[in-house]
Design a protein around this motif. Structure first.
Motif, mmCIF file in Angstrom:
data_model
loop_
_atom_site.group_PDB
_atom_site.id
_atom_site.type_symbol
_atom_site.label_atom_id
_atom_site.label_comp_id
_atom_site.label_asym_id
_atom_site.label_seq_id
_atom_site.Cartn_x
_atom_site.Cartn_y
_atom_site.Cartn_z
ATOM 1 N N GLY A 86 73.863 -25.333 -87.948
ATOM 2 C CA GLY A 86 74.579 -26.098 -87.294
ATOM 3 C C GLY A 86 74.532 -26.342 -85.675
ATOM 4 N N GLN A 87 73.482 -25.910 -85.325
ATOM 5 C CA GLN A 87 73.588 -25.847 -83.806
ATOM 6 C C GLN A 87 72.289 -27.041 -83.621
ATOM 7 O OE1 GLN A 87 75.259 -24.058 -81.414
ATOM 8 N NE2 GLN A 87 76.535 -23.222 -83.208
ATOM 9 N N ALA A 88 72.408 -27.720 -82.488
ATOM 10 C CA ALA A 88 71.254 -28.466 -81.941
ATOM 11 C C ALA A 88 70.372 -27.677 -81.122
ATOM 12 C CB ALA A 88 71.736 -29.648 -80.984
ATOM 13 N N PRO A 89 68.998 -27.355 -81.428
ATOM 14 C CA PRO A 89 68.141 -26.333 -80.859
ATOM 15 C C PRO A 89 67.694 -27.066 -79.572
ATOM 16 C CG PRO A 89 66.863 -27.555 -82.596
ATOM 17 C CD PRO A 89 68.567 -28.079 -82.625
ATOM 18 N N CYS A 90 67.986 -28.084 -78.856
ATOM 19 C CA CYS A 90 67.454 -28.643 -77.782
ATOM 20 C C CYS A 90 67.217 -27.642 -76.608
ATOM 21 C CB CYS A 90 68.264 -29.771 -77.174
ATOM 22 S SG CYS A 90 68.546 -31.189 -78.590
ATOM 23 N N ASN A 91 68.331 -26.938 -76.370
ATOM 24 C CA ASN A 91 67.911 -26.001 -75.254
ATOM 25 C C ASN A 91 66.957 -24.965 -75.370
ATOM 26 O OD1 ASN A 91 69.859 -27.346 -73.365
ATOM 27 N ND2 ASN A 91 71.560 -25.985 -74.283
ATOM 28 N N HIS A 92 66.938 -24.256 -76.761
ATOM 29 C CA HIS A 92 65.882 -23.485 -77.024
ATOM 30 C C HIS A 92 64.487 -24.106 -77.185
ATOM 31 C CE1 HIS A 92 64.534 -19.823 -78.984
ATOM 32 N NE2 HIS A 92 63.761 -20.404 -79.881
ATOM 33 N N VAL A 93 64.465 -25.253 -77.498
ATOM 34 C CA VAL A 93 63.011 -26.159 -77.515
ATOM 35 C C VAL A 93 62.651 -26.188 -76.260
ATOM 36 C CG1 VAL A 93 62.053 -28.335 -78.325
ATOM 37 C CG2 VAL A 93 63.346 -27.046 -79.896
ATOM 38 N N ARG A 94 63.648 -26.539 -75.226
ATOM 39 C CA ARG A 94 63.295 -26.920 -73.818
ATOM 40 C C ARG A 94 62.501 -25.760 -73.161
ATOM 41 N NH1 ARG A 94 68.139 -27.606 -71.153
ATOM 42 N NH2 ARG A 94 67.649 -25.470 -70.587
ATOM 43 N N ASP A 95 63.318 -24.491 -73.516
ATOM 44 C CA ASP A 95 62.926 -23.099 -73.044
ATOM 45 C C ASP A 95 61.475 -22.832 -73.513
ATOM 46 O OD1 ASP A 95 65.096 -22.978 -71.627
ATOM 47 O OD2 ASP A 95 66.062 -21.740 -73.026
ATOM 48 N N LEU A 96 61.062 -22.962 -74.949
ATOM 49 C CA LEU A 96 59.972 -22.667 -75.546
ATOM 50 C C LEU A 96 58.823 -23.624 -75.019
ATOM 51 C CD1 LEU A 96 60.823 -22.453 -79.160
ATOM 52 C CD2 LEU A 96 60.069 -20.578 -77.459
ATOM 53 N N LEU A 97 59.172 -24.980 -74.744
ATOM 54 C CA LEU A 97 58.073 -25.590 -73.940
ATOM 55 C C LEU A 97 57.941 -25.424 -72.611
ATOM 56 C CD1 LEU A 97 59.341 -29.242 -75.754
ATOM 57 C CD2 LEU A 97 57.483 -27.844 -76.328
ATOM 58 N N ASP A 98 58.905 -24.941 -71.903
ATOM 59 C CA ASP A 98 58.621 -24.588 -70.436
ATOM 60 C C ASP A 98 57.560 -23.223 -70.520
ATOM 61 O OD1 ASP A 98 60.174 -26.473 -69.297
ATOM 62 O OD2 ASP A 98 62.136 -25.148 -68.937
ATOM 63 N N THR A 99 57.891 -22.233 -71.253
ATOM 64 C CA THR A 99 57.168 -21.339 -71.530
ATOM 65 C C THR A 99 55.695 -21.717 -71.905
ATOM 66 O OG1 THR A 99 58.841 -19.825 -71.998
ATOM 67 C CG2 THR A 99 56.743 -19.053 -72.545
ATOM 68 N N ARG A 100 55.553 -22.684 -72.860
ATOM 69 C CA ARG A 100 54.320 -23.079 -73.332
ATOM 70 C C ARG A 100 53.459 -23.601 -71.902
ATOM 71 N NH1 ARG A 100 49.866 -22.212 -75.354
ATOM 72 N NH2 ARG A 100 48.728 -23.581 -76.666
ATOM 73 N N LEU A 101 54.300 -24.577 -71.336
ATOM 74 C CA LEU A 101 53.770 -25.222 -70.451
ATOM 75 C C LEU A 101 53.157 -24.143 -69.291
ATOM 76 C CD1 LEU A 101 55.946 -28.291 -69.731
ATOM 77 C CD2 LEU A 101 53.626 -28.402 -70.107
ATOM 78 N N ALA A 102 53.816 -23.250 -68.998
ATOM 79 C CA ALA A 102 53.484 -22.116 -67.697
ATOM 80 C C ALA A 102 52.228 -21.467 -68.711
ATOM 81 C CB ALA A 102 54.752 -21.115 -67.634
ATOM 82 N N ASP A 103 52.254 -21.351 -69.903
ATOM 83 C CA ASP A 103 50.761 -20.563 -70.264
ATOM 84 C C ASP A 103 49.749 -21.531 -70.281
ATOM 85 O OD1 ASP A 103 52.635 -18.389 -71.120
ATOM 86 O OD2 ASP A 103 52.596 -18.985 -73.337
ATOM 87 N N ILE A 104 49.846 -22.644 -70.425
ATOM 88 C CA ILE A 104 48.834 -23.599 -70.279
ATOM 89 C C ILE A 104 48.283 -23.772 -68.857
ATOM 90 C CG2 ILE A 104 48.116 -25.952 -70.309
ATOM 91 C CD1 ILE A 104 49.777 -26.006 -72.953
#
Length: 129
Positions: A73-91
């Protein structure tokens, strides 16, 4: 809809859908009296989300985390943003490493422009490597 219909609509295979179900990415669905899986259109939306996550380079474990947050029942937006930030740093790190590798290869190639086999040492396979 049956699994074959869902697979076609999602542009995947029935085997992939069964795998998603086994991995907890796709919840088990109702079965018809004859035992066939009977999916709703919500399953298609979920599969599309899984595919978008994979296209962004997220792992299935990360996608499962996102889906679990949504399922609770939660919006995962903050978690997704954090994952995308990590993915961008990895790239960015991978790109920097590839740039360094390219520089190394270019320098080796430049050295190999003037091949002089007579000056090569017999204890080396090739002086450029």
């Amino acid at each position: 809809m049956r699994i074959g219909e869902l697979a076609e609509a999602a542009e995947t295979t029935a085997k992939t859908l069964r795998f998603y179900e086994d991995q907890g990415l796709l919840p088990a669905t109702e079965r018809t009296p004859s035992g066939y899986r009977d999916y709703t259109t919500a399953a298609l939306a979920r599969i599309n989300s899984i595919h978008r996550g994979q296209a962004a380079g997220l792992t299935l474990a990360q996608i499962r985390q996102i889906l679990d947050i949504r399922d609770h029942g939660q919006a995962p937006c903050n978690h997704v943003r954090d994952l995308l930030d990590t993915r961008l740093a990895d790239i960015d790190q991978q790109l920097a490493q590839l740039h360094d590798l390219r520089d190394t290869l270019a320098a080796l190639r430049d050295q190999a422009d003037h091949v002089e086999p007579d000056t090569c040492s017999t204890d080396q396979v090739c002086r450029y490597l």
